[in-house]
Design a protein around this motif. Structure first.
Motif, PDB file in Angstrom:
ATOM      1  N   ILE A  14     -10.708   5.626   5.259  1.00 54.30           N
ATOM      2  CA  ILE A  14      -9.963   6.073   3.927  1.00 54.30           C
ATOM      3  C   ILE A  14     -10.905   6.683   3.176  1.00 54.30           C
ATOM      4  O   ILE A  14     -10.541   7.887   2.577  1.00 54.30           O
TER       5      ILE A  14
ATOM      6  N   ILE B 293      -1.264   9.425  -2.921  1.00 51.38           N
ATOM      7  CA  ILE B 293      -2.724   9.834  -2.653  1.00 51.38           C
ATOM      8  C   ILE B 293      -2.549  10.722  -1.300  1.00 51.38           C
ATOM      9  O   ILE B 293      -3.595  11.692  -0.984  1.00 51.38           O
TER      10      ILE B 293
ATOM     11  N   TYR C 254      -2.465   5.931   8.839  1.00 47.84           N
ATOM     12  CA  TYR C 254      -2.442   5.208   7.492  1.00 47.84           C
ATOM     13  C   TYR C 254      -0.989   5.392   6.894  1.00 47.84           C
ATOM     14  O   TYR C 254      -0.577   4.501   6.206  1.00 47.84           O
TER      15      TYR C 254
ATOM     16  N   TYR D 212       0.647  -1.116   0.020  1.00 52.94           N
ATOM     17  CA  TYR D 212       0.005  -0.123  -0.010  1.00 52.94           C
ATOM     18  C   TYR D 212       0.822   1.372   0.102  1.00 52.94           C
ATOM     19  O   TYR D 212       0.245   2.262  -0.099  1.00 52.94           O
TER      20      TYR D 212
ATOM     21  N   LEU E  74       2.426   2.227  -2.399  1.00 51.71           N
ATOM     22  CA  LEU E  74       2.316   2.764  -3.465  1.00 51.71           C
ATOM     23  C   LEU E  74       1.085   3.737  -3.649  1.00 51.71           C
ATOM     24  O   LEU E  74       1.187   4.607  -4.625  1.00 51.71           O
ATOM     25  N   THR E  75       0.327   3.882  -2.565  1.00 49.41           N
ATOM     26  CA  THR E  75      -0.791   4.687  -2.682  1.00 49.41           C
ATOM     27  C   THR E  75      -0.449   6.015  -1.667  1.00 49.41           C
ATOM     28  O   THR E  75      -1.222   6.783  -1.778  1.00 49.41           O
ATOM     29  N   TYR E  76       0.872   6.147  -1.379  1.00 51.76           N
ATOM     30  CA  TYR E  76       1.327   7.090  -0.234  1.00 51.76           C
ATOM     31  C   TYR E  76       1.012   8.780  -1.194  1.00 51.76           C
ATOM     32  O   TYR E  76       0.721   9.589  -0.485  1.00 51.76           O
TER      33      TYR E  76
END
Length: 282
Positions: free
Chosen positions: A253, A167, A237, A161, A163-165
């Motif tokens: 989220i 965002i 998160y 996850y 890779l979503t940082y």
């Protein structure tokens, strides 16, 4: 005779949600100039200069570690306390700087706003971009200590996850920018709001999980104090994707994403409405 074409045509704004990105792009050099001003002049004529970018999060994390983890003996769930606090402080600093830096846009720049025209949205945008550079430096320090603790034998690992940082960073920017523009518009009439913001930000930090784990609020039946705080979800998160520890929910989220976008849109609405008449009231 062919009608003469003007380079620029000044017309009233009809769409209050208009970011006018085309005009912002035309003034991109000015945006970069403001970014350079924010980065260079903050620590101009100081002894340590840009080193304050590093000193502030490091010393804050050390103090939190001593007070909350050593003296108060608050557990961080197997994560090295210093790294736990550094992750929270690094994320919090970006949101806080975006919020406080944009919350007095009109008041701080009234002289230049009253003399020349340029898209007013450029000013708060420059704050977000310049603070992104500071965040990059502080995040680099976090990575250095992260690698140190990994080689020291700590069982901390990032997960997919991570890779979503980006965002998460975008949400922090939208939250800080949106709230900052709303407050900046109110400051044009009520100057003392600037002092209230400084006080409120300090209080908000303690219910944003910057130095306290979510489990502590669960144990004391105080989850209501953080469940509706989007910044708390962002920091939790961050620890989850970086350190493999944290309480992340689907509600948190979705709630954070929606809140970030809504506050940003409301901020644009209020900012565009205020910029038409602020010079008469400030």
């Amino acid at each position: 005779m062919e009608k003469e074409k003007w380079l620029f045509e000044i017309t009233p704004k009809n769409n209050l949600f208009d970011l006018n990105l085309k005009e912002v792009w035309q003034y991109r050099d000015l945006l970069m100039l403001f970014v350079k001003r924010d980065v260079v002049t903050v620590y101009k004529q100081t002894i340590l200069g840009p080193l304050w970018y590093l000193i502030q999060p490091l010393f804050t994390s050390i103090v939190f570690t001593l007070v909350f983890n050593t003296i108060a003996n608050i557990s961080t769930g197997g994560i090295p306390p210093f790294l736990f606090n550094l992750a929270g402080v690094t994320s919090w600093n970006y949101f806080k700087e975006c919020l406080t830096g944009t919350s007095d846009t009109f008041k701080k720049n009234q002289a230049i706003f009253g003399k020349v025209y340029f898209p007013r949205i450029i000013m708060p945008m420059s704050v977000v971009v310049s603070n992104l550079l500071k965040f990059g430096i502080q995040f680099g320090i976090f990575v250095v200590f992260y690698v140190y603790y990994v080689f020291d034998g700590s069982l901390i690992r990032p997960n997919i996850y991570f890779l979503t940082y980006p965002i998460v960073i975008l949400c922090m920017a939208l939250l800080g920018l949106g709230l900052g523009m709303i407050i900046s518009s109110m400051v044009t009439k009520y100057r003392d709001l600037t002092f209230l913001v400084s006080f409120g930000v300090q209080l908000l930090m303690y219910v944003s999980l910057v130095s306290l784990p979510y489990s502590l609020f669960q144990e004391n039946d105080l989850t209501w104090a953080v469940d509706y705080n989007p910044v708390a979800h962002i920091i939790e998160y961050t620890r989850f994707v970086m350190l493999g520890e944290g309480t992340v929910s689907q509600f948190g989220i979705i709630y954070t994403l929606i809140t970030s976008v809504v506050l940003f849109l409301v901020g644009i609405l209020v900012f565009n409405k205020t910029e038409k008449s602020f010079i008469d009231t400030i």
